[in-house]
Design an enzyme around this catalytic site. Structure first.
Site, PDB file in Angstrom:
ATOM      1  N   SER A   7      22.702   1.857  54.353  1.00  0.00           N
ATOM      2  CA  SER A   7      23.960   2.306  54.942  1.00  0.00           C
ATOM      3  C   SER A   7      23.792   3.549  55.799  1.00  0.00           C
ATOM      4  CB  SER A   7      24.981   2.600  53.833  1.00  0.00           C
ATOM      5  OG  SER A   7      24.505   3.638  52.990  1.00  0.00           O
ATOM      6  N   HIS A  47      23.529  -4.390  57.661  1.00  0.00           N
ATOM      7  CA  HIS A  47      24.338  -3.590  56.747  1.00  0.00           C
ATOM      8  C   HIS A  47      25.643  -4.296  56.410  1.00  0.00           C
ATOM      9  CE1 HIS A  47      26.967   0.167  55.942  1.00  0.00           C
ATOM     10  NE2 HIS A  47      26.458  -0.297  54.816  1.00  0.00           N
ATOM     11  N   GLU A  65      26.942  -5.015  60.103  1.00  0.00           N
ATOM     12  CA  GLU A  65      26.325  -4.304  61.223  1.00  0.00           C
ATOM     13  C   GLU A  65      24.880  -4.782  61.379  1.00  0.00           C
ATOM     14  OE1 GLU A  65      28.487   0.027  61.174  1.00  0.00           O
ATOM     15  OE2 GLU A  65      27.009  -0.353  59.611  1.00  0.00           O
ATOM     16  N   ASN A 109      30.084   3.965  59.064  1.00  0.00           N
ATOM     17  CA  ASN A 109      29.947   5.224  58.340  1.00  0.00           C
ATOM     18  C   ASN A 109      29.997   6.429  59.278  1.00  0.00           C
ATOM     19  OD1 ASN A 109      29.883   4.538  55.595  1.00  0.00           O
ATOM     20  ND2 ASN A 109      27.782   3.816  55.775  1.00  0.00           N
TER      21      ASN A 109
END
Length: 514
Positions: free
Chosen positions: A124, A145, A157, A195
């Site tokens: 992540s 991800h 992702e 993130n």
């Protein structure tokens, strides 16, 4: 030289925790053969038993028939060693978030699998390029991800390392679609898209709280009921848990070499140290009883309306919206150029605190109250008022009574540059713009990743367009001007498009034309 092809029919998954199990579930249901390996043999067996139970539950709910469930489970095969992954077309690691551990695993996998096998990390926050550097052939290493819970979070992702073969990423994009997920493509940068973009809500919410402007519950109420988000920052942090989210905040901050936009908060580090990590621990920013947050009740709105109200004309559209509420409450309007001595003074600043707004217009700060008009005042489910340090209790209560007169709840906060919603939303938009400016992902993928991965009502770029790029730019410039804090400096992507009057979702015209 012809590009390699990466057909994927058999995948290996290393690590059978929540993420590994989730990936195995969607892959087996999509018809792929899945080989599960965990350093703990009991964990791999438990993961297969878990999937068997899940498939039974899906059958009972009518989402699978028995034949589909049996076939999917038959495609999940436990592996006793990494060597049993030799025939895999793709291996996804979902192990501990530790760079050395991931590099050691990939180094070993490279000696086992064929040259056409893609090696993917579910990391992540760690660099895909750094993981791939452990391999002799870094070209077939990519990021993949997923988000927890994998079957419900329909976005993944795909991250290209600096030495990555685009064809490997293309194969992962195609595979994601086969598994019923929406893929988004990102360059290898800290936090990738989701993130990275998520820093706006969390870090700015923590910053607002750290300045003593409002309580955790009030900040969450404002972001839900005024700004329209599904969860406020502290509800979201309690859901993800600080033992997960705070290390990510620190990691992204340090990977960007202490970029002020991503500064973590001592509020989070202190609560993490004390074990108040969130819902799963029974206590975080809220205390939980039977899984439900214990939220302090709000006091009733005051009843006494002001005798008359003077409204600043600095923001004409906002003034008109305030005047409609004043008329609806049957309160007299002071239409003088300057407020009468007995008038409640209402200002509608963008990015300024109530103190600065009062001083700029040479108003009596003791009678001045600011209202946040960024979102339509007549349509929101909550309104936010802000007092100066000099505002009297009588003025504050009169304003509260006025703007709650139609039954819409009102939150009164202490003085803040940009209220609560303005500064959090502007930060979300600004960071999204910076992701676009850095060409980490396309504008389309940025908005897609954020709406699917974070559940925001709009992606950051579309949100900026909806509220007005020039408005967001004004908010940020005013906050930056008052505080001098570089975390609020506007992204060039935002500033240029706002000044040109073009959409934040648009790529440069010359690039689009090519």
């Amino acid at each position: 030289m012809a590009s390699r092809q990466y057909p994927i029919a058999t995948i290996g998954i290393v690590g059978t925790g929540a993420m590994g199990r989730g990936i195995a579930q969607i892959a087996s249901l999509a018809g792929l053969t899945v080989r599960l390996f965990d350093a703990n043999p009991q964990a791999a067996a438990a993961a297969r038993d878990y999937l068997a139970d899940i498939f039974v539950k899906l059958t009972v709910k009518g989402k699978l028939d028995e034949a589909q469930a049996h076939a999917a489970l038959a495609r999940v095969i436990g592996a006793q060693s990494l060597a049993e992954l030799a025939d895999c077309d793709l291996v996804i690691e979902a192990i501990i978030e530790n760079l050395d551990a991931k590099r050691a695993l990939f180094r070993e996998l490279e000696t086992i699998v064929s040259g056409r096998c893609v090696l993917a990390s579910n990391t992540s926050s760690l660099s895909i390029t750094a993981i791939a550097a452990a391999c002799t052939d870094a070209s077939r290493v990519a990021g993949y991800h997923f988000f927890n819970p994998v079957p419900l979070m329909k976005v993944v992702e795909v991250i290209d390392g600096l030495r990555g073969d685009p064809a490997a990423g293309d194969a992962l994009m195609d595979l994601a679609r086969r598994m019923g997920h929406t893929p988004v493509r990102a360059k290898d940068m800290p936090g990738f898209i989701v993130n990275h973009a998520g820093r706006g809500m969390n870090t700015e919410g923590l910053r607002v709280a750290s300045e003593g402007i409002a309580s955790f519950a009030d900040i969450d109420r404002i972001m839900r009921e005024q700004a329209g988000f599904r969860l406020g920052p502290f509800e979201l942090l309690d859901l993800t848990a600080l033992d997960v989210s705070h290390p990510v905040m620190e990691s992204i901050y340090h990977q960007f070499y202490e970029e002020p936009r991503f500064t973590p908060s001592p509020i989070a580090s202190t609560r993490l140290a004390g074990g108040l990590i969130g819902k799963k621990a029974g206590e975080g920013f809220y205390r939980y009883v039977d899984g439900k947050p214990q939220v302090p009740a709000e006091a009733d709105a005051p009843a006494t309306l002001p005798k008359c109200v003077w409204v600043s004309g600095r923001q004409p559209a906002a003034r008109d919206a305030v005047l409609q509420l004043v008329a609806r409450a049957n309160v007299a309007l002071d239409e003088g150029e300057r407020p009468a001595d007995d008038a409640l003074i209402v200002v509608t600043p963008l990015g300024l605190d109530a103190t600065t707004a009062a001083l700029e217009e040479q108003l009596d700060a003791s009678r001045t109250v600011a209202i946040d008009a960024l979102f339509p005042l007549a349509a929101v489910q909550r309104r936010t008022l802000m007092t100066t340090p000099a505002t009297t209790r009588a003025a504050r209560d009169a304003a509260h009574a006025l703007f709650a007169a139609d039954g819409v709840p009102v939150t009164v906060i202490r003085d803040s540059t940009g209220f609560v919603a303005q500064r959090i939303v502007a930060t979300i938009v600004n960071i999204g713009c910076d992701i676009a400016q850095r060409q980490i992902a396309s504008p389309e993928d940025i908005d897609l990743a954020v709406t699917l991965g974070l559940g925001y009502p709009k992606g950051p770029l579309a949100l900026g367009d909806a509220l007005g790029a020039r408005t967001i730019l004004t908010i940020l410039r005013n906050i930056h001007g008052v505080l001098g804090d570089p975390r609020y400096r506007p992204s060039p992507w935002l500033a240029r498009r706002a000044q040109l009057g073009i959409s934040l979702t648009s790529a440069d015209a010359a690039d689009a034309a090519s």
